[in-house]
Design a protein around this motif. Structure first.
Motif, PDB file in Angstrom:
ATOM      1  N   ALA A   2       0.848  -1.201   0.000  1.00 26.55           N
ATOM      2  CA  ALA A   2       0.000   0.000   0.000  1.00 26.55           C
ATOM      3  C   ALA A   2       0.886   1.253   0.000  1.00 26.55           C
ATOM      4  CB  ALA A   2      -0.922  -0.022   1.223  1.00 26.55           C
ATOM      5  N   SER A   3       0.304   2.383   0.423  1.00 27.59           N
ATOM      6  CA  SER A   3       1.076   3.621   0.442  1.00 27.59           C
ATOM      7  C   SER A   3       2.037   3.646   1.624  1.00 27.59           C
ATOM      8  CB  SER A   3       0.131   4.824   0.542  1.00 27.59           C
ATOM      9  OG  SER A   3      -0.445   4.870   1.835  1.00 27.59           O
ATOM     10  N   SER A   4       3.048   4.514   1.537  1.00 30.31           N
ATOM     11  CA  SER A   4       4.018   4.625   2.632  1.00 30.31           C
ATOM     12  C   SER A   4       3.361   5.158   3.905  1.00 30.31           C
ATOM     13  CB  SER A   4       5.186   5.523   2.216  1.00 30.31           C
ATOM     14  OG  SER A   4       4.718   6.792   1.797  1.00 30.31           O
ATOM     15  N   ASP A   5       2.287   5.935   3.764  1.00 28.28           N
ATOM     16  CA  ASP A   5       1.560   6.424   4.950  1.00 28.28           C
ATOM     17  C   ASP A   5       0.973   5.257   5.743  1.00 28.28           C
ATOM     18  OD1 ASP A   5       2.104   9.051   4.380  1.00 28.28           O
ATOM     19  OD2 ASP A   5       0.228   9.386   3.285  1.00 28.28           O
ATOM     20  N   VAL A   6       0.391   4.308   5.033  1.00 29.11           N
ATOM     21  CA  VAL A   6      -0.199   3.138   5.684  1.00 29.11           C
ATOM     22  C   VAL A   6       0.898   2.302   6.356  1.00 29.11           C
ATOM     23  CG1 VAL A   6      -1.414   0.958   5.306  1.00 29.11           C
ATOM     24  CG2 VAL A   6      -2.177   3.028   4.136  1.00 29.11           C
ATOM     25  N   LEU A  10       1.317   1.503  10.443  1.00 30.66           N
ATOM     26  CA  LEU A  10       1.356   0.135  10.952  1.00 30.66           C
ATOM     27  C   LEU A  10       2.617  -0.118  11.786  1.00 30.66           C
ATOM     28  CD1 LEU A  10       0.049  -1.760   7.799  1.00 30.66           C
ATOM     29  CD2 LEU A  10      -1.073  -1.688  10.027  1.00 30.66           C
ATOM     30  N   ILE A  11       3.761   0.294  11.252  1.00 32.45           N
ATOM     31  CA  ILE A  11       5.014   0.072  11.984  1.00 32.45           C
ATOM     32  C   ILE A  11       5.029   0.853  13.284  1.00 32.45           C
ATOM     33  CG2 ILE A  11       7.516   0.462  11.917  1.00 32.45           C
ATOM     34  CD1 ILE A  11       7.523  -0.360   9.014  1.00 32.45           C
ATOM     35  N   GLU A  12       4.587   2.116  13.229  1.00 31.29           N
ATOM     36  CA  GLU A  12       4.577   2.941  14.436  1.00 31.29           C
ATOM     37  C   GLU A  12       3.563   2.446  15.464  1.00 31.29           C
ATOM     38  OE1 GLU A  12       3.977   6.882  12.982  1.00 31.29           O
ATOM     39  OE2 GLU A  12       5.942   6.942  11.994  1.00 31.29           O
ATOM     40  N   ALA A  31       7.408  -5.340  -0.587  1.00 26.77           N
ATOM     41  CA  ALA A  31       7.511  -3.981  -1.121  1.00 26.77           C
ATOM     42  C   ALA A  31       8.465  -3.958  -2.311  1.00 26.77           C
ATOM     43  CB  ALA A  31       8.001  -3.027  -0.035  1.00 26.77           C
ATOM     44  N   SER A  32       9.538  -4.754  -2.230  1.00 19.92           N
ATOM     45  CA  SER A  32      10.506  -4.844  -3.332  1.00 19.92           C
ATOM     46  C   SER A  32       9.875  -5.521  -4.545  1.00 19.92           C
ATOM     47  CB  SER A  32      11.744  -5.635  -2.881  1.00 19.92           C
ATOM     48  OG  SER A  32      12.351  -5.036  -1.765  1.00 19.92           O
ATOM     49  N   ALA A  33       9.142  -6.604  -4.290  1.00 19.61           N
ATOM     50  CA  ALA A  33       8.525  -7.351  -5.390  1.00 19.61           C
ATOM     51  C   ALA A  33       7.463  -6.530  -6.113  1.00 19.61           C
ATOM     52  CB  ALA A  33       7.916  -8.649  -4.856  1.00 19.61           C
ATOM     53  N   PHE A  34       6.703  -5.718  -5.353  1.00 24.48           N
ATOM     54  CA  PHE A  34       5.635  -4.914  -5.945  1.00 24.48           C
ATOM     55  C   PHE A  34       6.115  -3.544  -6.419  1.00 24.48           C
ATOM     56  CE2 PHE A  34       2.995  -7.955  -3.590  1.00 24.48           C
ATOM     57  CZ  PHE A  34       2.050  -8.262  -4.557  1.00 24.48           C
ATOM     58  N   GLY A  35       7.387  -3.224  -6.172  1.00 26.50           N
ATOM     59  CA  GLY A  35       7.932  -1.952  -6.641  1.00 26.50           C
ATOM     60  C   GLY A  35       7.414  -0.757  -5.871  1.00 26.50           C
ATOM     61  N   ARG A  36       7.641  -0.734  -4.557  1.00 26.16           N
ATOM     62  CA  ARG A  36       7.211   0.359  -3.691  1.00 26.16           C
ATOM     63  C   ARG A  36       8.442   0.975  -3.023  1.00 26.16           C
ATOM     64  NH1 ARG A  36       3.383  -1.177  -6.229  1.00 26.16           N
ATOM     65  NH2 ARG A  36       1.271  -1.585  -5.453  1.00 26.16           N
ATOM     66  N   PRO A  37       9.236   1.762  -3.774  1.00 22.26           N
ATOM     67  CA  PRO A  37      10.495   2.293  -3.241  1.00 22.26           C
ATOM     68  C   PRO A  37      10.333   3.171  -1.995  1.00 22.26           C
ATOM     69  CG  PRO A  37       9.930   3.330  -5.341  1.00 22.26           C
ATOM     70  CD  PRO A  37       9.024   2.165  -5.181  1.00 22.26           C
ATOM     71  N   LYS A  38       9.238   3.923  -1.893  1.00 19.55           N
ATOM     72  CA  LYS A  38       9.041   4.762  -0.702  1.00 19.55           C
ATOM     73  C   LYS A  38       8.841   3.887   0.540  1.00 19.55           C
ATOM     74  CE  LYS A  38       7.173   8.876  -2.970  1.00 19.55           C
ATOM     75  NZ  LYS A  38       6.003   9.796  -3.089  1.00 19.55           N
ATOM     76  N   ASN A  39       8.091   2.801   0.377  1.00 24.32           N
ATOM     77  CA  ASN A  39       7.902   1.870   1.490  1.00 24.32           C
ATOM     78  C   ASN A  39       9.229   1.234   1.885  1.00 24.32           C
ATOM     79  OD1 ASN A  39       5.232   2.456   1.190  1.00 24.32           O
ATOM     80  ND2 ASN A  39       4.596   0.432   0.485  1.00 24.32           N
ATOM     81  N   TYR A  42      11.324   3.782   3.815  1.00 23.58           N
ATOM     82  CA  TYR A  42      10.797   3.973   5.159  1.00 23.58           C
ATOM     83  C   TYR A  42      11.171   2.786   6.041  1.00 23.58           C
ATOM     84  CZ  TYR A  42       7.687   4.718   9.074  1.00 23.58           C
ATOM     85  OH  TYR A  42       7.205   4.898  10.345  1.00 23.58           O
ATOM     86  N   TRP A  43      11.004   1.587   5.519  1.00 21.21           N
ATOM     87  CA  TRP A  43      11.325   0.367   6.253  1.00 21.21           C
ATOM     88  C   TRP A  43      12.790   0.384   6.705  1.00 21.21           C
ATOM     89  CZ3 TRP A  43       8.231  -4.239   6.842  1.00 21.21           C
ATOM     90  CH2 TRP A  43       8.912  -5.343   7.363  1.00 21.21           C
ATOM     91  N   LEU A  44      13.693   0.729   5.786  1.00 22.75           N
ATOM     92  CA  LEU A  44      15.122   0.725   6.097  1.00 22.75           C
ATOM     93  C   LEU A  44      15.486   1.790   7.129  1.00 22.75           C
ATOM     94  CD1 LEU A  44      16.562   0.083   2.531  1.00 22.75           C
ATOM     95  CD2 LEU A  44      16.450  -1.530   4.427  1.00 22.75           C
TER      96      LEU A  44
END
Length: 219
Positions: A2-6, A10-12, A31-39, A42-44
């Motif tokens: 989903a979006s990086s906001d979501v 969730l993480i917070e 996130a890597s497989a679906f191509g979500r670089p912002k996610n 944020y994860w890293l």
């Protein structure tokens, strides 16, 4: 996915970043497989000391292999991973490489292939797929024997048998991708290397094509 906001909410809120799906993929891998670089970024930032070389359990694929092998518009995701130090020489349990993943992708992007080639040891461009685990060695060995003895007609058995010894160029030629084939040849790929069933890139082109433009490029 989903979006990086979501993802941030969730993480917070305490979502367990160690959770995985049935394939052994965690949130970052997906996130890597679906191509979500912002996610991914944020994860890293939030998950300290995350292991970029972590593999899923079923295939042994890293985030970089998952990113290059699935879907279109992956250049930004691949760059995020590479800049963070993801290994471009990583292999799955089956011996499938990052470069192979990029060339086998049905939505293969020449820019992604260039990015991988620019970061890898060029002597690896002719790497031939070798099973890395006992399970895969047994599977491939049985498949090769069955196909050579004409005991099976299964598509899966033929894929397993013919997968042994494939190169990235074999994968690009199999899809009839002239642009990717040209990039690999310019990087030193050898069209005469054979897989363990005795097929070189010309043979692969005939078997899965014919692709006359690829054949001309190989010549």
């Amino acid at each position: 996915s989903a979006s990086s906001d979501v993802v941030s909410m969730l993480i917070e809120s305490g979502a367990n970043v160690e959770n995985v799906d049935v394939m052994g993929n965690d949130g970052f891998m997906l996130a890597s497989a679906f191509g979500r670089p912002k996610n991914m970024q944020y994860w890293l930032e939030k998950v300290k000391d995350y292991d970029l070389e972590k593999r899923n359990t079923v295939l042994g694929a890293t985030a970089l292999i998952l990113s290059t092998n699935m879907g279109a518009n992956k250049l930004e995701s691949v760059r995020v991973l590479c800049k963070r130090g993801a290994c471009v020489e990583a292999l799955t349990h089956a011996g499938f490489s990052v470069l192979m993943a990029a060339c086998a992708n049905e939505d293969s992007d020449p820019m992604v292939v260039k990015e991988i080639l620019s970061r890898m040891d060029r002597s690896s461009v002719n790497y031939r797929m070798r099973s890395q685990s006992t399970k895969w060695k047994v599977l491939r060995g049985c498949a090769k024997l069955a196909v050579r003895c004409r005991l099976v007609k299964s598509v899966l058995a033929h894929r397993l048998a013919h997968g042994a010894g494939l190169t990235a160029l074999h994968y690009a030629a199999r899809r009839g991708d002239v642009e990717i084939v040209t990039l690999l040849l310019e990087a030193g790929a050898d069209p005469y290397i054979e897989n363990e069933m005795g097929l070189n890139s010309f043979d692969i082109t005939k078997k899965y094509g014919p692709f006359p433009s690829v054949h001309r490029t190989l010549k």
